[in-house]
Design a protein around this motif. Structure first.
Motif, short mmCIF file in Angstrom:
data_model
loop_
_atom_site.label_atom_id
_atom_site.label_comp_id
_atom_site.label_asym_id
_atom_site.label_seq_id
_atom_site.Cartn_x
_atom_site.Cartn_y
_atom_site.Cartn_z
N THR A 149 0.82 -1.22 0.00
CA THR A 149 0.00 0.00 0.00
C THR A 149 0.85 1.27 0.00
O THR A 149 0.34 2.36 -0.28
CB THR A 149 -0.92 0.02 1.23
N HIS A 150 2.14 1.14 0.33
CA HIS A 150 3.02 2.31 0.36
C HIS A 150 3.82 2.47 -0.93
O HIS A 150 4.72 3.31 -1.00
CB HIS A 150 3.98 2.20 1.54
N LEU A 151 3.53 1.66 -1.94
CA LEU A 151 4.26 1.73 -3.20
C LEU A 151 4.09 3.10 -3.84
O LEU A 151 2.98 3.66 -3.87
CB LEU A 151 3.76 0.64 -4.15
N ASN A 152 5.19 3.65 -4.34
CA ASN A 152 5.14 4.93 -5.05
C ASN A 152 4.06 4.86 -6.14
O ASN A 152 4.06 3.93 -6.96
CB ASN A 152 6.51 5.21 -5.68
N PRO A 153 3.12 5.82 -6.18
CA PRO A 153 2.00 5.74 -7.12
C PRO A 153 2.44 5.75 -8.59
O PRO A 153 1.79 5.13 -9.44
CB PRO A 153 1.16 6.97 -6.79
N TYR A 154 3.54 6.44 -8.89
CA TYR A 154 4.03 6.47 -10.27
C TYR A 154 4.58 5.10 -10.66
O TYR A 154 4.37 4.62 -11.79
CB TYR A 154 5.10 7.55 -10.44
N VAL A 155 5.29 4.47 -9.76
CA VAL A 155 5.81 3.13 -10.01
C VAL A 155 4.65 2.15 -10.19
O VAL A 155 4.66 1.31 -11.09
CB VAL A 155 6.73 2.66 -8.86
N ARG A 156 3.63 2.27 -9.33
CA ARG A 156 2.47 1.39 -9.46
C ARG A 156 1.81 1.55 -10.83
O ARG A 156 1.47 0.55 -11.48
CB ARG A 156 1.45 1.72 -8.35
N ASP A 157 1.64 2.79 -11.27
CA ASP A 157 1.01 3.03 -12.58
C ASP A 157 1.83 2.40 -13.70
O ASP A 157 1.26 1.83 -14.65
CB ASP A 157 0.86 4.53 -12.81
N VAL A 158 3.15 2.51 -13.62
CA VAL A 158 4.01 1.93 -14.66
C VAL A 158 3.85 0.42 -14.70
O VAL A 158 3.67 -0.18 -15.77
CB VAL A 158 5.49 2.30 -14.42
N LEU A 159 3.92 -0.23 -13.54
CA LEU A 159 3.82 -1.69 -13.50
C LEU A 159 2.47 -2.17 -14.02
O LEU A 159 2.39 -3.15 -14.77
CB LEU A 159 4.05 -2.19 -12.08
N GLU A 160 1.41 -1.49 -13.63
CA GLU A 160 0.08 -1.87 -14.09
C GLU A 160 -0.08 -1.63 -15.59
O GLU A 160 -0.69 -2.44 -16.30
CB GLU A 160 -0.99 -1.12 -13.30
#
Length: 258
Positions: A149-160
């Protein structure tokens, strides 16, 4: 104690870096210095340092070419680029190549200390090193990251986004533009979080998807390459061998043998 190699073609600057900085106080030891990129490549390969402090512009092999060569060879070393204001665009490209940081000349010792401290902390929190064989077959598993839940939101968007659009032509510049951040920032966050560059993540995910298609046996190898987004079969085969130490055909044969 971090083992460090310095690569700088200007002898006065190189000697100054070697002799005037209190490396011991920084928790580092200079184990070699090189006057050009090719010499640096040979030193890194033989002495296996933890850190490479390298100028971006050098004869025979530029700092960027050197970083690319090290990455392709699978040599794990933290690369810090030395740059000038005039070469700032090169420094941004350096981050996309996986450099851990870049410093402006003349080197500010406090900034250098900060970078080396961050490298030591990163190494302490990184998983234990794996063997070359284990590294080759370990492609990508970012589901644990996405569950954080603490993952950087930009990193999350890239992975998804990669998971859904890996077949398309993608670049970190395109992704950063979509998210409204700089490519250098996004590259840095991806590297810090996953240990890989954008291109490495994309390549590994494509390879993993291709393994499932090869195992199914419905498509020819070149059709699999196209289906997962590789530009051509030759490129796919080269990358496949690099990461899995076998050809796609050998993998298919291995799967058939059970």
């Amino acid at each position: 104690m971090l083992k460090l190699i310095i690569a700088e073609d200007e002898e006065i600057i190189r000697r100054g870096l070697v002799a005037t900085i209190d490396w011991a106080a920084m928790g580092a030891e200079v184990v070699g210095d090189a006057a050009d990129g090719l010499e640096a490549w040979q030193l890194v390969a033989s002495r296996k340092p933890d850190v490479l402090l390298t100028d971006i512009r050098m004869p025979r092999l530029s700092g960027l070419q050197l970083a690319e060569k090290l990455r392709e060879a699978g040599i794990l070393v933290h690369v810090i680029f030395l740059t000038s204001y005039a070469d700032f665009s090169y420094a941004q490209r350096a981050v996309r190549l996986g450099a851990c940081d870049y410093l402006l000349k003349p080197v500010d010792e406090e900034e250098l200390m900060d970078v080396l401290t961050r490298i030591r902390q990163q190494d302490k929190t990184s998983p234990a090193p794996v063997s070359e064989k284990e590294e080759q077959v370990s492609l990508v598993d970012w589901q644990p990251l996405l569950a954080d839940t603490h993952l950087n939101p930009y990193v999350r968007d890239v992975l998804e986004f990669l998971s859904a659009h890996y077949q398309e032509r993608l670049s970190v510049e395109e992704m950063s533009a979509q998210q409204g951040v700089s490519a250098s920032y996004l590259s840095r966050k991806l590297k810090e979080t996953t240990g890989h560059t954008f291109n490495s993540l994309l390549t590994r995910f494509r390879l993993q998807q291709s393994l499932a298609l090869l195992a199914e046996g419905r498509l020819r190898v070149y059709e699999v390459a196209e289906a997962v987004g590789f530009s051509d079969y030759k490129n796919y085969a080269q990358v496949f061998r690099k990461y899995l130490a076998m050809t796609p055909s050998q993998y298919v044969h291995h799967e058939k043998q059970g």
